[in-house]
Design an enzyme around this catalytic site. Structure first.
Site, short mmCIF file in Angstrom:
data_model
loop_
_atom_site.label_atom_id
_atom_site.label_comp_id
_atom_site.label_asym_id
_atom_site.label_seq_id
_atom_site.Cartn_x
_atom_site.Cartn_y
_atom_site.Cartn_z
N SER A 49 31.54 -34.73 15.20
CA SER A 49 32.76 -35.36 15.71
C SER A 49 33.88 -35.26 14.69
O SER A 49 33.67 -35.33 13.49
CB SER A 49 32.53 -36.83 16.03
N LYS A 89 25.72 -39.00 19.65
CA LYS A 89 27.05 -38.39 19.77
C LYS A 89 27.62 -38.63 21.17
O LYS A 89 28.82 -38.88 21.34
CB LYS A 89 26.96 -36.89 19.48
N HIS A 105 28.82 -42.14 21.24
CA HIS A 105 30.05 -42.14 20.43
C HIS A 105 31.23 -41.73 21.32
O HIS A 105 32.28 -42.36 21.32
CB HIS A 105 29.88 -41.16 19.26
N ASN A 106 31.03 -40.67 22.13
CA ASN A 106 32.11 -40.20 23.00
C ASN A 106 32.41 -41.20 24.11
O ASN A 106 33.56 -41.36 24.52
CB ASN A 106 31.74 -38.84 23.61
N GLU A 159 34.49 -43.73 22.60
CA GLU A 159 35.81 -43.09 22.45
C GLU A 159 36.61 -43.19 23.76
O GLU A 159 37.80 -43.51 23.74
CB GLU A 159 35.58 -41.63 22.06
#
Length: 486
Positions: free
Chosen positions: A136, A191, A194-195, A198
């Protein structure tokens, strides 16, 4: 002919779109000679040319897969940065034909975690090691220091640990933004979430912008100043920083500011959708992240919304009160922070639930640490999250950490004012509203779920539990109701 290395290189990278190029240059800059390959050979030459221009970096290009693989020292380590799905399988097939037992392939793309688990098993049968590594930070992060989330073979991680510890973003007092995440597809899963976080963050910021602009009537210059000021305090983060920058950019093709000319239609690549699907699979409430995804879907209905605005006379709502601009800015700041806590709490709960299901043993505090630098959601706030999990690794929810609980309680009046004001002006704040509903639901000892369960028992004999007597119960509600009526 692409440039050849006189001796074997430490690592290889295949897939030279901008992220791949930048990561290769970053690795070379940290002192690791790297071989690079791309199916479209012009990208190979472009990368080696950039390496020369950016400081004669040790990047060596190859136009065919065999010479590329054979240029790397054993045990060979090759990072792939290609589009998720079939292109990854194709690249593995191309490269593995020339690789030997003990060599390692690392997928650095946004891949579905189950694909990584499938590939790791398939590679093991060939005697090859495999890692799925979330990266990222976008193009800038890849070049200067991303946050990296490798999962899969621990042996494979040991091959690259010296490289990733130098290549990752470096945060003072916290160290490199990389750690071995865990087994299987855990790196890709982390990940992905995480997105999802986001998505939530970006949605909440866009709602803060909408309320300040549509209700508070702030100009772009005022918005730039507000977000610049916010970036000096508890909201300090990459996303707040770039938001301030965006408000200051004038349009180079016409009068006014560029942000006002950008079409209100948000794209997406799928990780947010995967996050919401996983939350549903695991029965984890993630309403802030879900609201952000729904908002992207709604943004895609541009033509329908344009027609609906005419039908419903948008803009004709008369505000019942005069808005105090400074008070609104203060309140929106509080509402944004409180909502953000909820979004991260939901993401962390999802990671924990998956970790338990898969036996990954993920450490939430360590994830917060590696997200403090390099990545898109990097924020000063993550240090607080790390400390919360340091205080209590088994924390049921970030909301009940004593410090976060105190901060939410201090902000809830402002949060409610912002949501109420938005509703009265006909401005939707799905992320902030969903976050507030999540908080209000979570803090209630008793919910109206008793009625829903009674309904389920009425029409489907699904049974129910009682508050006063243990066991499962079924009532013939229909018969009892008819008796009362008679």
């Amino acid at each position: 002919m692409a440039e050849q290395s006189p001796k074997l290189n430490r690592i290889g990278l295949a897939g030279l779109a901008v992220m791949g190029q930048n990561l290769a240059l970053n690795i070379a800059e940290k002192g690791f000679p790297i071989s690079v390959y791309n199916r479209t050979t012009s990208k190979v030459d472009e990368t080696t040319e950039r390496a020369k221009l950016e400081g004669n970096l040790p990047v060596f290009g190859f136009h065919d897969p065999e010479s590329f693989v054979k240029s790397i020292q054993k045990p060979r380590v090759i990072i792939m940065l290609v589009k998720a799905g079939a292109p990854v399988d194709q690249t593995i097939k191309t490269l593995s034909a020339y690789m030997e037992k003990g060599d390692c392939i690392i997928d650095g793309g946004n891949e579905w975690y189950e694909n990584t688990e499938r590939r790791e098993k398939a590679m093991a049968e060939l005697g090859l090691l495999y890692l799925g590594m979330g990266v990222s930070g976008g193009e800038e992060g890849a070049r200067n220091g991303p946050s990296m989330m490798p999962g899969g073979s621990i042996e494979a991680y040991k091959y690259i640990e010296d490289i990733v510890l130098k290549v990752a973003a470096q945060v003072p007092d916290s160290g490199p933004c990389v750690t071995y995440i865990g087994k299987g597809g855990s790196g890709n899963f982390v990940k992905m979430v995480h997105n999802g976080i986001e998505y939530g963050d970006m949605q909440l910021i866009s709602e803060a912008y909408d309320v300040l602009k549509s209700v508070g009537k702030l100009s772009n210059e005022e918005l730039k100043n507000v977000f610049t000021e916010w970036n000096k305090g508890e909201l300090q983060s990459f996303l707040i920083e770039i938001t301030a920058d965006i408000f200051g950019i004038k349009d180079d093709k016409a009068d006014g500011y560029l942000v006002d000319k950008v079409l209100d239609k948000t794209g997406m690549k799928g990780t947010g959708k995967w996050t919401v699907q996983q939350a549903a699979e695991l029965s984890i409430a993630a309403p802030t992240i879900e609201a952000s995804l729904d908002s992207r879907f709604m943004s895609g209905l541009k033509e329908e919304r344009t027609e609906a605005a005419k039908v419903f006379n948008f803009g004709e709502i008369i505000s019942p009160e005069k808005v105090d601009k400074e008070k609104l800015i203060h309140d929106v700041r509080q509402a944004l922070y409180a909502s953000k806590i909820c979004s991260y709490a939901q993401g962390m709960n999802l990671i924990r639930a998956k970790s338990i299901e898969m036996g990954w043993g993920l450490k939430l505090g360590e994830l917060a640490r590696i997200w403090k630098g390099g990545c898109i959601i990097r924020a000063i706030f993550l240090d607080r999250i790390k400390k919360a999990y340091d205080r209590n690794a088994d924390l049921a929810n970030l909301l009940v950490d004593p410090e976060f609980a105190k901060e939410i309680m201090e902000r809830q009046s402002a949060w409610r004012r912002v949501v109420t004001l938005s509703i009265s002006h006909g401005i939707s704040t799905p992320g902030m509203s969903a976050s507030l509903a999540y908080f209000d639901t979570y803090r209630r000892a008793r919910l109206p779920a008793n009625l829903v369960q009674a309904q389920r028992d009425y029409f489907g004999a699904h049974t129910y539990e009682r508050t006063d007597i243990p066991g499962a119960f079924h009532t013939e509600w229909f018969k009892l109701a008819r008796k009362i009526d008679n």
